[in-house]
Design an enzyme around this catalytic site. Structure first.
Site, PDB file in Angstrom:
ATOM      1  N   SER A  72     -43.978 -41.146  31.733  1.00  0.00           N
ATOM      2  CA  SER A  72     -43.195 -41.811  30.687  1.00  0.00           C
ATOM      3  C   SER A  72     -42.668 -43.140  31.207  1.00  0.00           C
ATOM      4  CB  SER A  72     -42.018 -40.887  30.353  1.00  0.00           C
ATOM      5  OG  SER A  72     -41.040 -41.572  29.626  1.00  0.00           O
ATOM      6  N   TYR A 130     -34.387 -35.317  32.851  1.00  0.00           N
ATOM      7  CA  TYR A 130     -35.747 -35.370  32.306  1.00  0.00           C
ATOM      8  C   TYR A 130     -36.563 -36.446  33.032  1.00  0.00           C
ATOM      9  CZ  TYR A 130     -39.597 -36.819  29.338  1.00  0.00           C
ATOM     10  OH  TYR A 130     -40.848 -37.200  28.900  1.00  0.00           O
ATOM     11  N   LYS A 166     -40.088 -36.416  35.687  1.00  0.00           N
ATOM     12  CA  LYS A 166     -41.314 -37.231  35.586  1.00  0.00           C
ATOM     13  C   LYS A 166     -41.542 -38.006  36.886  1.00  0.00           C
ATOM     14  CE  LYS A 166     -42.519 -36.033  31.484  1.00  0.00           C
ATOM     15  NZ  LYS A 166     -43.678 -35.166  31.301  1.00  0.00           N
TER      16      LYS A 166
HETATM   17  P1  NAD Z   1     -44.044 -31.533  22.632  1.00  0.00           P
HETATM   18  O1  NAD Z   1     -42.816 -30.757  22.969  1.00  0.00           O
HETATM   19  O2  NAD Z   1     -44.392 -31.692  21.204  1.00  0.00           O
HETATM   20  O3  NAD Z   1     -45.306 -30.891  23.382  1.00  0.00           O
HETATM   21  C1  NAD Z   1     -45.200 -30.232  24.617  1.00  0.00           C
HETATM   22  C2  NAD Z   1     -45.905 -28.894  24.459  1.00  0.00           C
HETATM   23  O4  NAD Z   1     -45.864 -28.196  25.694  1.00  0.00           O
HETATM   24  C3  NAD Z   1     -45.219 -27.994  23.415  1.00  0.00           C
HETATM   25  O5  NAD Z   1     -46.215 -27.486  22.552  1.00  0.00           O
HETATM   26  C4  NAD Z   1     -44.593 -26.876  24.243  1.00  0.00           C
HETATM   27  O6  NAD Z   1     -44.559 -25.647  23.540  1.00  0.00           O
HETATM   28  C5  NAD Z   1     -45.505 -26.848  25.445  1.00  0.00           C
HETATM   29  N1  NAD Z   1     -44.909 -26.366  26.703  1.00  0.00           N
HETATM   30  C6  NAD Z   1     -43.760 -26.765  27.288  1.00  0.00           C
HETATM   31  N2  NAD Z   1     -43.589 -26.116  28.466  1.00  0.00           N
HETATM   32  C7  NAD Z   1     -44.666 -25.278  28.607  1.00  0.00           C
HETATM   33  C8  NAD Z   1     -45.070 -24.366  29.594  1.00  0.00           C
HETATM   34  N3  NAD Z   1     -44.336 -24.116  30.682  1.00  0.00           N
HETATM   35  N4  NAD Z   1     -46.234 -23.699  29.420  1.00  0.00           N
HETATM   36  C9  NAD Z   1     -46.999 -23.896  28.318  1.00  0.00           C
HETATM   37  N5  NAD Z   1     -46.655 -24.766  27.347  1.00  0.00           N
HETATM   38  C10 NAD Z   1     -45.516 -25.446  27.493  1.00  0.00           C
HETATM   39  O7  NAD Z   1     -43.918 -32.935  23.354  1.00  0.00           O
HETATM   40  P2  NAD Z   1     -44.850 -34.218  23.231  1.00  0.00           P
HETATM   41  O8  NAD Z   1     -44.067 -35.274  22.580  1.00  0.00           O
HETATM   42  O9  NAD Z   1     -46.169 -33.839  22.708  1.00  0.00           O
HETATM   43  O10 NAD Z   1     -44.964 -34.610  24.765  1.00  0.00           O
HETATM   44  C11 NAD Z   1     -46.028 -34.185  25.575  1.00  0.00           C
HETATM   45  C12 NAD Z   1     -45.789 -34.649  27.001  1.00  0.00           C
HETATM   46  O11 NAD Z   1     -45.639 -36.058  27.003  1.00  0.00           O
HETATM   47  C13 NAD Z   1     -44.508 -34.097  27.623  1.00  0.00           C
HETATM   48  O12 NAD Z   1     -44.758 -33.825  28.976  1.00  0.00           O
HETATM   49  C14 NAD Z   1     -43.522 -35.233  27.483  1.00  0.00           C
HETATM   50  O13 NAD Z   1     -42.530 -35.215  28.490  1.00  0.00           O
HETATM   51  C15 NAD Z   1     -44.430 -36.433  27.647  1.00  0.00           C
HETATM   52  N6  NAD Z   1     -43.903 -37.639  27.001  1.00  0.00           N
HETATM   53  C16 NAD Z   1     -43.524 -37.599  25.688  1.00  0.00           C
HETATM   54  C17 NAD Z   1     -42.992 -38.744  25.090  1.00  0.00           C
HETATM   55  C18 NAD Z   1     -42.532 -38.726  23.658  1.00  0.00           C
HETATM   56  O14 NAD Z   1     -41.758 -39.607  23.278  1.00  0.00           O
HETATM   57  N7  NAD Z   1     -42.962 -37.800  22.829  1.00  0.00           N
HETATM   58  C19 NAD Z   1     -42.885 -39.918  25.835  1.00  0.00           C
HETATM   59  C20 NAD Z   1     -43.282 -39.922  27.153  1.00  0.00           C
HETATM   60  C21 NAD Z   1     -43.796 -38.767  27.734  1.00  0.00           C
HETATM   61  C1  WQD Z   2     -35.276 -45.725  20.282  1.00  0.00           C
HETATM   62  C2  WQD Z   2     -34.217 -46.739  19.905  1.00  0.00           C
HETATM   63  C3  WQD Z   2     -31.951 -46.060  20.362  1.00  0.00           C
HETATM   64  C4  WQD Z   2     -31.887 -42.732  17.535  1.00  0.00           C
HETATM   65  C5  WQD Z   2     -36.758 -41.492  24.402  1.00  0.00           C
HETATM   66  C6  WQD Z   2     -36.659 -40.958  25.795  1.00  0.00           C
HETATM   67  C7  WQD Z   2     -37.850 -41.404  26.597  1.00  0.00           C
HETATM   68  C8  WQD Z   2     -39.155 -41.064  25.899  1.00  0.00           C
HETATM   69  C9  WQD Z   2     -39.159 -41.438  24.447  1.00  0.00           C
HETATM   70  C10 WQD Z   2     -40.124 -39.092  26.762  1.00  0.00           C
HETATM   71  C11 WQD Z   2     -33.098 -46.898  20.931  1.00  0.00           C
HETATM   72  C12 WQD Z   2     -32.167 -46.203  18.865  1.00  0.00           C
HETATM   73  C13 WQD Z   2     -32.257 -43.820  18.292  1.00  0.00           C
HETATM   74  C14 WQD Z   2     -30.910 -42.913  16.516  1.00  0.00           C
HETATM   75  C15 WQD Z   2     -30.775 -45.239  17.079  1.00  0.00           C
HETATM   76  N1  WQD Z   2     -39.439 -39.675  25.890  1.00  0.00           N
HETATM   77  N2  WQD Z   2     -31.710 -45.039  18.071  1.00  0.00           N
HETATM   78  N3  WQD Z   2     -30.374 -44.171  16.326  1.00  0.00           N
HETATM   79  O1  WQD Z   2     -34.501 -43.587  23.832  1.00  0.00           O
HETATM   80  O2  WQD Z   2     -36.425 -45.237  23.828  1.00  0.00           O
HETATM   81  O3  WQD Z   2     -36.830 -42.910  24.454  1.00  0.00           O
HETATM   82  O4  WQD Z   2     -37.961 -40.999  23.801  1.00  0.00           O
HETATM   83  O5  WQD Z   2     -40.496 -39.491  27.818  1.00  0.00           O
HETATM   84  O6  WQD Z   2     -37.743 -40.799  27.836  1.00  0.00           O
HETATM   85  O7  WQD Z   2     -35.464 -41.449  26.381  1.00  0.00           O
HETATM   86  O8  WQD Z   2     -36.379 -43.418  22.106  1.00  0.00           O
HETATM   87  O9  WQD Z   2     -36.465 -42.963  19.701  1.00  0.00           O
HETATM   88  O10 WQD Z   2     -34.555 -42.029  21.048  1.00  0.00           O
HETATM   89  O11 WQD Z   2     -34.654 -44.480  20.614  1.00  0.00           O
HETATM   90  O12 WQD Z   2     -30.276 -46.349  16.868  1.00  0.00           O
HETATM   91  O13 WQD Z   2     -30.527 -41.973  15.808  1.00  0.00           O
HETATM   92  O14 WQD Z   2     -33.565 -46.281  18.703  1.00  0.00           O
HETATM   93  O15 WQD Z   2     -30.682 -46.531  20.704  1.00  0.00           O
HETATM   94  O16 WQD Z   2     -32.744 -48.259  20.950  1.00  0.00           O
HETATM   95  P1  WQD Z   2     -35.930 -43.861  23.597  1.00  0.00           P
HETATM   96  P2  WQD Z   2     -35.530 -43.131  20.824  1.00  0.00           P
END
Ligand code: NAD
Ligand code: WQD
Length: 337
Positions: free
Chosen positions: A124, A148, A152
């Site tokens: 991330s 979190y 990562k």
């Molecule tokens: P999500 O929660 O929708 O998907 C994660 C999936 O993994 C879920 O289906 C959950 O049930 C499963 N899971 C969690 N722990 C598990 C385990 N121990 N064994 C088997 N299954 C398990 O999340 P997402 O948004 O699809 O994110 C996927 C990956 O990408 C995550 O690792 C997350 O940290 C990373 N990521 C997400 C974002 C984002 O904003 N969505 C941003 C950066 C990184």
């Molecule tokens: C985006 C912008 C908030 C909600 C998070 C995790 C990051 C990654 C993605 C996994 C910011 C503003 C938000 C609201 C708002 N996940 N905001 N009102 O914080 O960039 O990232 O999700 O890896 O680790 O931290 O994403 O969508 O929460 O926020 O004004 O109700 O929206 O302040 O500027 P963020 P976000």
């Protein structure tokens, strides 16, 4: 090529399964459904017209996972299986360390034992902490501001240590910026539990009147309009990035790290404006205090991924808003129809 998609029932995992199947990969999904529904996998089957092998199992469970590895004989692994909610990680850090780190250790241990030498990891942009310079290149200094983010960062270090003594492995660390939107079919999308933490699912729930108004967290940041700037990327672009990363791994590239973003930064007010257009009425909002731990701005330099794997986002902000809204409208209760 048979790919284990760990966490493949989740938001990014389902979209990636669609891209993988369309690129002729064989997909096996393992998910413990802790943050997803099996129905999401059924819908991927519908989009792709393909049956998907699914195991409900926990990636931290070595024994259960070993049986799956023996049965399936994978060629590669994409590891999405993690917990991802920042505020929750502050409340229950041990659950985050336990789940995110142990699932990775189990998958790596089994990958080594059963010679599955291609591994893609969901990292991330959070590993850049509070950026000192923008746009972010992969060599920027790393840090984390919450449990979190630390999972990562630690996993990135674990992968480097692992690679240093397993040089026949190919590992792609993908640093996602802010994935939003949904598959254009409207069949799969983001389905958060309870009140969303992230901006876009909050906005779409305000748009269908599930929530009264959006709280804009801070308008006094040093940005173009005072609100936070992020690099929002369509989840289908992000998903395609995984196929390109797998293609790269098949060239025996060793360990590679790529930003997956668009390179463009949009403010919270610009996001609201984009949704006003697709929804057809103004999204009500109020300016409130900053969210603790938030940074002013974060966006990628996506050049390295473009040069080395040919990755370039094709969807723009209007597409992202259209598809997020289409998903929300068609599925007001997510997968709980
Ligand atoms: P999500 O929660 O929708 O998907 C994660 C999936 O993994 C879920 O289906 C959950 O049930 C499963 N899971 C969690 N722990 C598990 C385990 N121990 N064994 C088997 N299954 C398990 O999340 P997402 O948004 O699809 O994110 C996927 C990956 O990408 C995550 O690792 C997350 O940290 C990373 N990521 C997400 C974002 C984002 O904003 N969505 C941003 C950066 C990184
Ligand atoms: C985006 C912008 C908030 C909600 C998070 C995790 C990051 C990654 C993605 C996994 C910011 C503003 C938000 C609201 C708002 N996940 N905001 N009102 O914080 O960039 O990232 O999700 O890896 O680790 O931290 O994403 O969508 O929460 O926020 O004004 O109700 O929206 O302040 O500027 P963020 P976000």
């Amino acid at each position: 090529m048979k790919i284990l998609v760990a966490g493949g029932a989740g938001y990014i995992g389902t979209h990636t399964c669609v891209e993988l199947i369309q690129a002729k990969y064989d997909v096996v999904v393992v998910d413990n459904l802790s943050n997803s529904k099996y129905d999401a996998v059924k819908r991927v089957e519908k989009i792709t017209n393909t049956k998907i092998k699914f195991y409900q199992a926990d990636c931290c469970d070595y024994k259960a996972m070993e049986e799956i590895f023996i049965e399936e004989k994978f060629d590669g692994i994409i590891h999405f299986a993690g917990l991802k909610c920042v505020p929750e990680s502050v409340k229950v850090p041990l659950s985050y360390y336990n789940n995110n780190i142990n699932s990775t250790l189990v998958l790596l241990e089994l990958a080594r034992k059963y010679n599955v030498r291609n591994f893609v990891f969901s990292s991330s942009a959070t590993v850049y902490g509070n950026p000192k310079t923008l746009p972010l290149i992969e060599d920027c200094p790393l840090s984390a501001t919450n449990p979190y983010g630390r999972t990562k960062l630690f996993i990135e270090y674990i992968l480097e240590d692992f690679y240093n003594c397993n040089k026949d492995f190919n590992i792609a660390i993908l640093r996602y910026f802010n994935p939003i939107g949904a598959h254009p079919s409207g069949l799969i999308g983001e389905d958060p539990n309870g009140i969303p933490n992230n901006l876009v699912p909050y906005v779409t729930q305000v748009a269908i009147n599930k929530l009264p108004y959006l709280k804009v967290n801070g308008n006094d940041y040093p940005t173009k309009d005072g609100t936070g700037i992020r690099d929002y990327i369509h989840v289908c672009d992000l998903a395609r990035g995984h196929v390109l990363a797998l293609n790269k791994l098949s060239t025996n590239c060793g360990l590679v790290i790529y930003n997956l973003g668009t390179g463009l930064g949009y403010s919270v007010l610009e996001i609201i404006e984009a949704f006003n257009k697709v929804v057809g009425h103004p999204i009500p909002y109020k300016i409130v205090e900053r969210r603790p731990g938030d940074i002013a701005a974060c966006y990628a330099d996506p050049t390295k991924a473009y040069k080395e794997i040919g990755f370039k986002a094709i969807y723009n902000l209007d597409d992202m808003a259209r598809d997020a809204w289409n998903w929300q409208k068609n599925n007001p209760n997510g997968y709980n129809q």
